[in-house]
Design an enzyme around this catalytic site. Structure first.
Site, PDB file in Angstrom:
ATOM      1  N   LYS A 201       0.858  -1.180   0.000  1.00 30.10           N
ATOM      2  CA  LYS A 201       0.000   0.000   0.000  1.00 30.10           C
ATOM      3  C   LYS A 201       0.891   1.227   0.000  1.00 30.10           C
ATOM      4  CE  LYS A 201      -3.552   2.451   2.460  1.00 30.10           C
ATOM      5  NZ  LYS A 201      -4.636   2.354   3.424  1.00 30.10           N
ATOM      6  N   ARG A 211     -10.659  10.081   1.390  1.00 31.18           N
ATOM      7  CA  ARG A 211     -10.568  10.797   2.671  1.00 31.18           C
ATOM      8  C   ARG A 211     -11.674  11.840   2.783  1.00 31.18           C
ATOM      9  NH1 ARG A 211      -3.954  11.167   2.635  1.00 31.18           N
ATOM     10  NH2 ARG A 211      -3.624   8.900   2.640  1.00 31.18           N
ATOM     11  N   LYS A 224       1.170  10.180   5.376  1.00 30.05           N
ATOM     12  CA  LYS A 224       1.278   8.806   5.884  1.00 30.05           C
ATOM     13  C   LYS A 224       2.575   8.131   5.452  1.00 30.05           C
ATOM     14  CE  LYS A 224      -3.745   8.255   6.332  1.00 30.05           C
ATOM     15  NZ  LYS A 224      -4.891   7.328   6.219  1.00 30.05           N
ATOM     16  N   GLU A 240       7.297  -6.819   1.571  1.00 32.11           N
ATOM     17  CA  GLU A 240       6.049  -6.660   2.325  1.00 32.11           C
ATOM     18  C   GLU A 240       5.135  -7.868   2.107  1.00 32.11           C
ATOM     19  OE1 GLU A 240       4.808  -4.727   4.486  1.00 32.11           O
ATOM     20  OE2 GLU A 240       5.866  -2.815   4.442  1.00 32.11           O
ATOM     21  N   LYS A 255      -2.176  -1.476  -3.866  1.00 29.59           N
ATOM     22  CA  LYS A 255      -3.017  -0.282  -3.819  1.00 29.59           C
ATOM     23  C   LYS A 255      -2.165   0.961  -3.856  1.00 29.59           C
ATOM     24  CE  LYS A 255      -5.990   1.995  -0.642  1.00 29.59           C
ATOM     25  NZ  LYS A 255      -6.254   2.129   0.738  1.00 29.59           N
ATOM     26  N   SER A 281     -10.025   5.527  -5.013  1.00 33.89           N
ATOM     27  CA  SER A 281     -10.976   6.630  -5.213  1.00 33.89           C
ATOM     28  C   SER A 281     -10.494   7.652  -6.236  1.00 33.89           C
ATOM     29  CB  SER A 281     -11.256   7.299  -3.867  1.00 33.89           C
ATOM     30  OG  SER A 281     -10.039   7.751  -3.278  1.00 33.89           O
ATOM     31  N   TYR A 319     -14.924   0.997  -7.408  1.00 31.57           N
ATOM     32  CA  TYR A 319     -16.187   1.709  -7.236  1.00 31.57           C
ATOM     33  C   TYR A 319     -17.038   1.624  -8.504  1.00 31.57           C
ATOM     34  CZ  TYR A 319     -13.515   3.472  -3.294  1.00 31.57           C
ATOM     35  OH  TYR A 319     -12.748   3.549  -2.154  1.00 31.57           O
TER      36      TYR A 319
HETATM   37  C1  PBG Z   1      -7.565   3.447   5.232  1.00 31.13           C
HETATM   38  C2  PBG Z   1      -7.792   3.286   3.785  1.00 31.13           C
HETATM   39  C3  PBG Z   1      -7.567   4.224   2.763  1.00 31.13           C
HETATM   40  C4  PBG Z   1      -8.071   3.650   1.607  1.00 31.13           C
HETATM   41  C5  PBG Z   1      -8.562   2.387   1.929  1.00 31.13           C
HETATM   42  N1  PBG Z   1      -8.374   2.168   3.281  1.00 31.13           N
HETATM   43  C6  PBG Z   1      -7.021   5.600   2.792  1.00 31.13           C
HETATM   44  C7  PBG Z   1      -5.713   5.871   3.345  1.00 31.13           C
HETATM   45  O1  PBG Z   1      -4.894   4.980   3.586  1.00 31.13           O
HETATM   46  O2  PBG Z   1      -5.458   7.055   3.579  1.00 31.13           O
HETATM   47  C8  PBG Z   1      -8.104   4.327   0.267  1.00 31.13           C
HETATM   48  C9  PBG Z   1      -9.091   3.808  -0.698  1.00 31.13           C
HETATM   49  C10 PBG Z   1      -9.395   4.710  -1.826  1.00 31.13           C
HETATM   50  O3  PBG Z   1      -8.770   5.771  -2.034  1.00 31.13           O
HETATM   51  O4  PBG Z   1     -10.324   4.356  -2.572  1.00 31.13           O
HETATM   52  N2  PBG Z   1      -6.373   3.031   5.749  1.00 31.13           N
END
Ligand code: PBG
Length: 331
Positions: A201, A211, A224, A240, A255, A281, A319
């Site tokens: 990730k 968010r 992050k 990982e 991701k 997203s 989505y």
């Molecule tokens: C939470 C999480 C996130 C997403 C999925 N789980 C956001 C982040 O890590 O800030 C993002 C999914 C998306 O953007 O569709 N840890």
């Protein structure tokens, strides 16, 4: 080409008719490879999310309606993301452990309605619940503390399993969390609970609309990058993934997905376990906005999905899942 000379091989021949193209395709689209992520909130009316045209925070009633639509379209599972009331957010995100919290209630509602006909996935991470928007708890200097965060994530995973979730998806990127969650699930009698780890990730700008959807955008202090991966790294994704599998993950995820197909390919080639990809997203919003403005045709969505499967993804969280499944039906 001189007269009387012909190409020995004409690759265009197999592209010349629709029946041939269909018959020789290397990959076929199937709704069974799709997972629909949905946002829920505790209100009685669903509410559109401006940053994600066509996506809403769902009421429980609409969540159940959406679950039924997945079944009609042969989409095997749904991933639930709770938009938590800001009044319930705290520095330690304790609301994540509430057996009657929004995520747990949503999971229970879906399992009560659909039983084992619809798979239910839930994220394990504290960011929907923390007042600072990070996935774990902070020290005085504002850095995310690993082991203290893992202790909370373990309890969150068990609480979701108690609510009946089929798959927990740790998305926090703390070290050692998969092993800790696996052993806690076993001790609590949930040996069938599947762990889908967000193994690779990345610290990505493409999560911004998510968010906004959760209301954690305004809250987030800093970024992050001390726990999510550096987009510069590919080999680290293998480390990982290897660790998460060794610690007991059943499936691993990459991701964002669309921008990271090289990582999907790498992990799919190296590991036998299913590799999933998340069309996040921001990837959704880019595509949807381009389609809504007329710059792209809606068939662009299926092209992105084919790219995921061609790269080696076993399933894709998107989505677009409902509209894609409808379009696949008509192919
Ligand atoms: C939470 C999480 C996130 C997403 C999925 N789980 C956001 C982040 O890590 O800030 C993002 C999914 C998306 O953007 O569709 N840890």
């Amino acid at each position: 080409m001189a007269e009387g000379q012909y190409p020995a091989v004409r690759l265009r021949r197999l592209r010349s008719q629709a029946f041939l193209r269909r018959q020789v395709a290397e990959h076929r689209l199937d709704p069974a490879g799709l997972i629909l992520p949905v946002f829920v909130h505790g209100h009685s009316e669903s509410e559109p999310i401006p940053a994600m045209p066509g996506v809403s925070r769902l009421s429980t009633e609409d969540l159940l309606r959406t679950g039924a639509r997945c079944l009609e379209l042969n989409i095997p599972s749904i991933a639930v993301f709770p938009a938590i009331d800001p009044a319930l957010k705290t520095p330690d995100g304790r609301e994540a452990l509430n057996p009657d919290g929004l995520a747990q209630r949503s999971v229970r509602a879906l399992k009560t309605e659909f039983g084992d006909r619809l798979g239910v996935i839930a994220d394990v991470a504290l960011d929907p619940y923390t007042s600072h928007g990070h996935d774990g708890v902070l020290d005085e200097a504002g850095r995310v503390r690993n082991d203290e965060s893992v202790a909370l994530l373990v309890d969150q995973a068990v609480s979701l399993a108690e609510a009946g979730v089929d798959v927990v998806a740790p998305s926090d990127m703390m070290d050692g969390r998969i092993g800790a969650i696996r052993s806690a699930l076993e001790s609590a009698g949930h040996s069938d609970a599947v762990i889908l780890s967000y193994a690779a990730k990345y610290a990505s700008s493409f999560y911004a609309p998510f968010r906004h959807a959760l209301g954690s955008a305004g809250a987030l202090r800093g970024d992050k990058r001390t726990y999510q991966m550096d987009p510069a790294n590919a080999r680290e994704a293998e480390r990982e993934a290897a660790l998460d599998l060794a610690e007991g993950a059943d499936m691993i995820m990459v991701k964002p997905g669309m921008m990271y197909l090289d990582i999907v390919r790498r992990l799919a080639e190296r590991f036998e376990a299913p590799v999933l990809a998340y069309q996040v997203s921001g990837e959704y919003a880019m595509l949807k906005n381009a389609i809504n403005s007329g710059a792209l045709g809606s068939e662009a969505v299926l092209e992105t999905l084919r790219a995921f499967f061609r790269a080696g993804a076993r399933a894709v969280l998107t989505y677009h899942a409902l509209e894609a499944a409808e379009a696949i039906r008509k192919l």
